[in-house]
Scaffold this active site. Sequence first.
Site, PDB file in Angstrom:
ATOM      1  N   TYR B 127       0.822  -1.210   0.000  1.00 22.04           N
ATOM      2  CA  TYR B 127       0.000   0.000   0.000  1.00 22.04           C
ATOM      3  C   TYR B 127       0.855   1.258   0.000  1.00 22.04           C
ATOM      4  CZ  TYR B 127      -5.094  -0.384   0.167  1.00 22.04           C
ATOM      5  OH  TYR B 127      -6.420  -0.511  -0.157  1.00 22.04           O
ATOM      6  N   GLU B 134       2.034   6.331  -7.019  1.00 22.99           N
ATOM      7  CA  GLU B 134       0.974   7.153  -7.593  1.00 22.99           C
ATOM      8  C   GLU B 134       1.287   8.627  -7.438  1.00 22.99           C
ATOM      9  OE1 GLU B 134      -2.641   3.999  -6.651  1.00 22.99           O
ATOM     10  OE2 GLU B 134      -2.513   5.890  -5.568  1.00 22.99           O
TER      11      GLU B 134
END
Lengths: 306, 205
Positions: B127, B134
Site C-alpha cells: 500500500y 501514484e
Amino acid sequence: MKHYEILDAKTKDKLCFLDKVEPNATIGEIKSMFHKSHPQWYPTRQSIRLDAKGKSLKDEDVLQHLPVGTTATFYFRDLGAQISWVTVFLTEYMGPLVLYLMFYFRVPFIYAAKYDFTTSKHWVVHLACMCHSFHFVKRLLETLFVHRFSHGTMPLRNIFKNCTYYWGFAAWMAYYINHPLYTPPIYGEQQIRLALVLFLFCQIGNFSIHIALRNLRPPGSKTRKIPYPTKNPFTWIFLLVSCPNYTYELGAWLGFTLMTQCLPVAFFTLVGFIQMTVWAKGKHRSYLKEFRDYPPLRSPILPFIL
Amino acid sequence: MKTTHGDVAARKKKGPGALATAYLVIYNVVMTAGWLVIAVGLVRAYLARGSYHGLYYSIEKPLKFFQTGALLEVLSRVFLTWAVTHSVREVRRRLLFYFHFEIIIGYSFNTSSWLNPLRYTFFFALYPMGVSGELLTIYAALPHVQKTGLYSVTLPNKYNFSFDYHGFLILAMVSYIPLFPQLYFHMIRQRKKVLGHVEDYSKVE
C-alpha cells in the site's frame, strides 16, 4: 404496575432498572426516566427497542400495548449527538442564500480585481439571482411556518454533510452564473421566458403541496394520512404521484437550469433528482405498507415512469 | 437533506450466488491480466527511455480501458452484493490514479480466498509503495498538464463550465493525506478480522 430493565443492545449490560412503572406509561416517559439516571443520554438520542436488533419503539407507544413478557426488558442504543431538524434546515438553506448573493455582488477575491463590486450586463443574471434567492427564502419560511416534522431531531453529523452539499453546490453554481465571462442562453429571450414560467409554476406547485401536507396533520401531531387532491389545481397531481413536492422541485430546478444554461446547475439538478427519487420511493413504499387502500395509479415521483 | 431517524437496517450477510461468483472470478482474472499488461508496459517504457517522461502515454490506451473496467467493477459490486469482503472504498481508491502494482497481486488473490493471509500481509508493504508510486507519477505529470491544458475546459463557453485538471490533480494529491491513513488502517483491521477467522476454522478441525 410492572418493573422494567433497560439493557445495552450491544453489550447486554444492565443500564437501568425501572420499578413501579404505570402500565399506561409511554415509551417517551421511559426515555425521560432513563435520562434521569443517565443524563448524558437525552431522550432524543435514545433508541429503545424490544429486541436488541429490532426497530425503535415510538415515543407514543403505550407500555401495556407492547408485546412484553413477564421479564420486561428493553434494549437501548445510543443514536449519537442529535440536532433539531429546524436548526439543520435553517443552516443549510441560509448558506446558499448568502453565498449566491456574495457572488452576485462580486465581492472581492472571487473574480479578478477589476470586476470587484461590478454587476453583470446580462439581465438573465439578475433574474437568476432573484429566482435563486426567492427559492431559498421560500424554503426558510416554510421551515419556520409550514412544515410539521415527524421527527424532532437527526444525528449531529448530518448538519456537516448537508451544509457541505448545499453550500458547496450553491457556491459552484453562483460562481459561473455571475462570472464576468458568463454566456447567456443560446435561444435568448424565448428560452429564458419558458424557463421562468416553468420555474414559477413549480414554485407555486411545490408550495401548494407543502400546504396540503401540512393540513393533513393537526398541530403538534405526528399522524400520517393519505394525501388527496384538494380544490387547488396544483394538488391534482396527487392523482398520479405520491410525492409531488419532489416532482415540482425537480421541475423548478430544470427551469433554473434552462434559464441559466449552466452545467453545474444541471449537475445539481441531477444529484437532487437522484436523492429525491430515493426518498420518494421510500415514502411510496411506506404508504403502501401502512394503507391497504392506497391508490394504485400513483407512482413515487414521476407519473407512470418512476 | 433528510435521513431516517433511528437505526440503519442491519446488513444481511449472504454469500454471492453462483452467477455472481462466476462473474467476479472472470472479472478479477481479466483485471489481473489488464493491470499486468499496464505494469509490464510501464517497466518496458521506463527501461527504453531511461526516465519517467512520457511514461503515461506509452500505456494510455490500455490504462483507459482498464480504468473504465474498474469503474464497471464499482457498479457491479454495488449492485451484486454487500457480502464480498473488499470494501467499496478500496475499489474507489484504486480508480483514482495510474500506477498500482498491488492491484495486480490483489486481483490475482481475489480469485481464491485461501490466499487471504498472504494478500493481507503483502498489503502492509505494498500500500505505501503503491501510494508513493501514484503520488510521484502525478507529480511528474503536473508540468505537462499545465503546459498543454490537458482535460481542461476554460471560460467562456456555452455551458458556463470550467475544469482545471492541473488543480484537480493537486487537490487529489492533497486528499491522500486524510484518505491514505484511513484506508491503510481499515486494511489492517480487515486483516485482523479475516485472519482471525482463518485461525478459528483451523482450531475447529
